[in-house]
Design a protein around this motif. Structure first.
Motif, short mmCIF file in Angstrom:
data_model
loop_
_atom_site.label_atom_id
_atom_site.label_comp_id
_atom_site.label_asym_id
_atom_site.label_seq_id
_atom_site.Cartn_x
_atom_site.Cartn_y
_atom_site.Cartn_z
N ASP B 65 0.80 -1.24 0.00
CA ASP B 65 0.00 0.00 0.00
C ASP B 65 0.82 1.28 0.00
N HIS B 66 2.09 1.20 0.41
CA HIS B 66 2.83 2.44 0.63
C HIS B 66 3.29 3.12 -0.66
N VAL B 105 -4.66 1.00 1.48
CA VAL B 105 -4.09 1.18 2.83
C VAL B 105 -4.47 0.01 3.76
N HIS B 107 -4.48 -0.82 6.97
CA HIS B 107 -5.29 -0.82 8.20
C HIS B 107 -6.78 -0.79 7.90
N ASP B 126 3.78 -1.97 11.10
CA ASP B 126 3.45 -0.58 10.81
C ASP B 126 2.93 0.04 12.10
N HIS B 128 0.86 2.25 12.75
CA HIS B 128 -0.57 2.52 12.87
C HIS B 128 -1.45 1.26 12.91
N SER B 306 -5.54 8.83 3.53
CA SER B 306 -4.83 8.02 4.54
C SER B 306 -5.75 7.13 5.37
N CYS B 307 -5.12 6.29 6.21
CA CYS B 307 -5.88 5.42 7.09
C CYS B 307 -6.67 6.22 8.12
N CYS B 370 -1.24 4.77 0.19
CA CYS B 370 -0.82 5.72 1.22
C CYS B 370 -0.52 7.08 0.60
N CYS B 373 0.68 10.73 2.24
CA CYS B 373 0.64 10.71 3.70
C CYS B 373 2.04 10.63 4.28
N LEU B 374 2.92 9.87 3.63
CA LEU B 374 4.30 9.79 4.12
C LEU B 374 5.27 10.22 3.03
N ASN B 395 -2.21 11.75 9.81
CA ASN B 395 -1.97 11.61 11.25
C ASN B 395 -0.63 12.12 11.76
N ARG B 401 7.36 14.82 6.54
CA ARG B 401 6.44 13.68 6.50
C ARG B 401 5.69 13.60 5.16
S1 SF4 Z 1 -0.25 6.47 8.24
FE1 SF4 Z 1 -0.16 6.97 6.09
S2 SF4 Z 1 1.62 5.79 5.38
FE2 SF4 Z 1 1.00 4.88 7.30
S3 SF4 Z 1 -0.44 3.25 6.76
FE3 SF4 Z 1 -1.66 5.09 7.14
S4 SF4 Z 1 -1.90 5.98 5.10
FE4 SF4 Z 1 -0.21 4.56 4.97
#
Ligand code: SF4
Lengths: 187, 434
Positions: B65-66, B105, B107, B126, B128, B306-307, B370, B373-374, B395, B401
């Motif tokens: 997913d990343h 993603v 999660h 991960d 999260h 994002s998640c 993702c 998000c990162l 988050n 980031r």
């Molecule tokens: S925080 Fe961002 S990078 Fe990490 S799993 Fe969730 S969406 Fe992906």
């Protein structure tokens, strides 16, 4: 785990996150091929902002720009050492640089676990703050059995929090050896 | 015992446990993704042998997913490694890129695919992974070494965490979302305020939330340093889980609840009816400010994804604000999963699909992953490259980031983010919600 770890101190402040310990751009190197692996030592703590590299001086990098390993052996940190991502490269990079122990007021839990389970280095927690009482370059002696740190430069001695249950994992070498001893994994 | 203590005791074969005890427990689900999966596989093969089998094929979930929609060679090589490993081990729960199975993603994918079930233990490579705790289970993030040990043995050692209880009482006003509640809590206790500990969420405002919103609460437990976030299961939990597990071998589960005399490390009580929309200012998730304090701050872009903030309900909230109006800054919409991406075309607000609302208001809609998000590789959708000031439903807002170290990120709810996209400055959603 060595009973005694000795060498010079490298002192940092609070909230040293995994991006400062090893910036994301360097995560591409192989952790096993020797010529790539050593780069983790070169870039360990390379993203600590100027002014905070090696306190109280602030201008002392852990590793010299052209070197792969550091002259320092023990990192002294403040609160929440190793916060941020779950990357295992963080304690690994410190180990490759030659760091054998970190002594910090507190840790982010994933860094703490990774350090122990991978057998990368020994993470001790302090009862009080040592960041202002030890200077980068001071000569230290860490007694891992007694959980005691002596600053041989100043003559001061500090009691650390005992390692507790995780000492058994550090003694075994890493979590796999520990699991083998517990009969959870074939030898 | 608390719900967390009980789940850990059950999985460690004990009647009782107390905070601080260390023990081996059984793992019900291990999840990994494209960034940490390949090194985990490397360690697994080093320690167990190149021909070793994983402990239980049915309990290993791999969701790349990343770094998905990129030309970056290293990133693509990682997915190739996962694909080869899944094929070699004939893994039933691999969600390959470029196929109908691809989720996005992890999660959110774990929830949608029915892997989150009350009472279980779930570990992931991960930080999260704590998101899954919204389903009344114990979940936490681990490093590659721990994941490799689980992959080979199905076991991990844990230290039983003490529990901090966060009680949200009262009725949630329409301008607040779970994101406001958790940003407020993190702002109050700090990014290391819950280190080594559990955040348990309770109170009528929590049980009024949907499962998606509950996931937002638990998702950010790690931003306070927490080991896990958890919410005891209720009818909403069972309805969600039963629908997602029907016809699978995961339909059976046993809910676990805390005891009335459970001991808590601390208790934090909020009356949500008096709370305000909040943001986390650059560059830390605990840098809290009420939206009213920072209203008018000039922005360059808005990001919903994002998640934490890329679930269906997040987009419904954003669409309610954006409908019939135009954004004045670059606004990126990234559905967390492919299922959410499909729902954008199906779910309507005021007779218009979410997708049409976003398009008509000038947003750019990306593919499920993702994404920014990162940050990610240079060609990642929505990534910052300069000194952008961003308002985002994600988050984390540490420097760099979302890509550029010079960018500044404000974390906010989807409502606040959408309201701000319409004005180009940080805007209280109460000003635009009718
Ligand atoms: S925080 Fe961002 S990078 Fe990490 S799993 Fe969730 S969406 Fe992906």
């Amino acid at each position: 785990m060595k009973p005694l770890i000795e060498g010079t101190a490298y002192v940092l402040g609070d909230h040293i996150d995994t991006d400062q310990i090893i910036p994301a751009e360097h995560l591409v190197y192989s952790m096993t091929l020797p010529e790539e692996r050593r780069l983790y030592g070169r870039y360990a703590l390379s993203a600590v902002p100027p002014g905070q590299q090696g306190l109280p001086f602030g201008d002392r990098p852990l590793t010299q720009p052209d070197a792969y390993t550091s002259d320092y052996r023990i990192v002294i940190g403040g609160d929440n050492f190793g916060c941020g991502s779950s990357r295992e490269h963080a304690p690994f990079a410190l180990q490759v640089a030659g760091i054998e122990a970190v002594v910090a007021s507190s840790y982010a839990r994933i860094f703490y676990r990774n350090a122990i389970d991978g057998g990368f280095l020994v993470p001790f927690e302090t009862r009080g703050r040592l960041v202002e009482r030890i200077r980068t370059g001071d000569d230290l002696l860490l007694d891992t059995k007694a959980a005691q740190l002596t600053n041989r430069t100043t003559g001061e001695t500090f009691l650390l929090d005992p390692l507790g249950d995780v000492a058994a994992i550090l003694e075994a070498g890493n979590v796999f050896e520990y699991a083998r001893q517990a009969g959870l994994m074939p030898r | 015992m608390t719900i967390t203590e009980k789940i850990l005791a059950q999985h460690g074969g004990r009647d009782r446990v107390a905070p601080g005890e260390t023990m081996w427990i059984d793992v019900d689900v291990l999840m990994t993704h494209d960034v940490c999966g390949p090194p985990t596989i490397g360690i697994f093969q080093r320690e167990f042998g190149v021909d070793a089998s994983v402990w239980d094929r049915d309990k290993l979930v791999i969701m790349p997913d990343h770094y998905i929609f990129t030309t970056n060679h290293h990133a693509n090589r990682n997915v190739d490694i996962l694909r080869a490993f899944a094929k070699e081990h004939d893994l039933p729960h691999y969600y390959d890129v470029g196929t109908d199975r691809y989720k996005g993603v992890c999660h959110i994918g774990l929830a949608e695919e029915g892997f989150n079930r009350p009472g279980i233990t779930l570990f992931g490579t991960d930080s999260h992974t704590c998101t899954s705790g919204a389903f009344g289970l114990f979940s936490t993030g681990v490093g590659n070494t721990d994941a490799a040990l689980i992959m080979g043995t199905g076991k991990i050692w844990v230290k039983v965490p003490a529990t901090m209880r966060f009680v949200f009482e009262g009725e949630l006003p329409p301008y607040l979302m779970a994101k406001d509640l958790i940003l407020a809590a993190i702002g109050d206790i700090g990014t290391d305020g819950a280190t080594y500990r559990t955040l348990e969420f309770d109170g009528e405002a929590v049980y009024d939330l949907s499962m998606e919103e509950r996931m937002t609460l638990c998702n950010m437990a790690i931003e306070a340093g927490g080991k896990n976030g958890i919410i005891a299961p209720d009818e909403k939990t069972f309805a969600y889980v039963n629908e997602r597990t029907a016809g699978t071998n995961r339909a059976d589960y046993t809910p676990v609840y805390g005891d009335p005399d459970a001991r808590y490390y601390s208790e934090h009580v909020y009356d949500v009816s008096t709370m305000e929309p909040v943001v986390a200012k650059p560059h830390a998730p605990d840098n809290k400010a009420a939206v009213s304090e920072v209203a008018g701050t000039k922005l360059d872009r808005a990001y919903v994804g994002s998640c934490t903030g890329g679930k269906l309900e997040d987009f419904v909230a954003a669409a309610r604000v954006l409908q019939g109006q135009e954004v004045v800054i670059d606004t990126f919409i990234v559905p967390a999963t492919t299922e959410v991406g499909r729902q954008l075309h199906e779910v309507t607000v005021g007779g218009q699909t979410l997708f049409d609302i976003f398009k008509a208001s000038g947003c750019q809609v990306g593919k499920s992953s993702c994404a920014a998000c990162l940050g990610g590789p240079i060609d990642t959708f929505g990534r910052t490259h300069g000194t952008e000031v961003v308002i985002s439903t994600t988050n984390r807002n540490y420097p760099g980031r979302m890509g550029s170290k010079q960018a500044a990120v404000y974390l906010a709810s989807p409502l606040t983010t959408a309201a701000s996209a319409l004005t180009g400055v940080i805007t209280d959603p109460r000003e635009v919600l009718v």
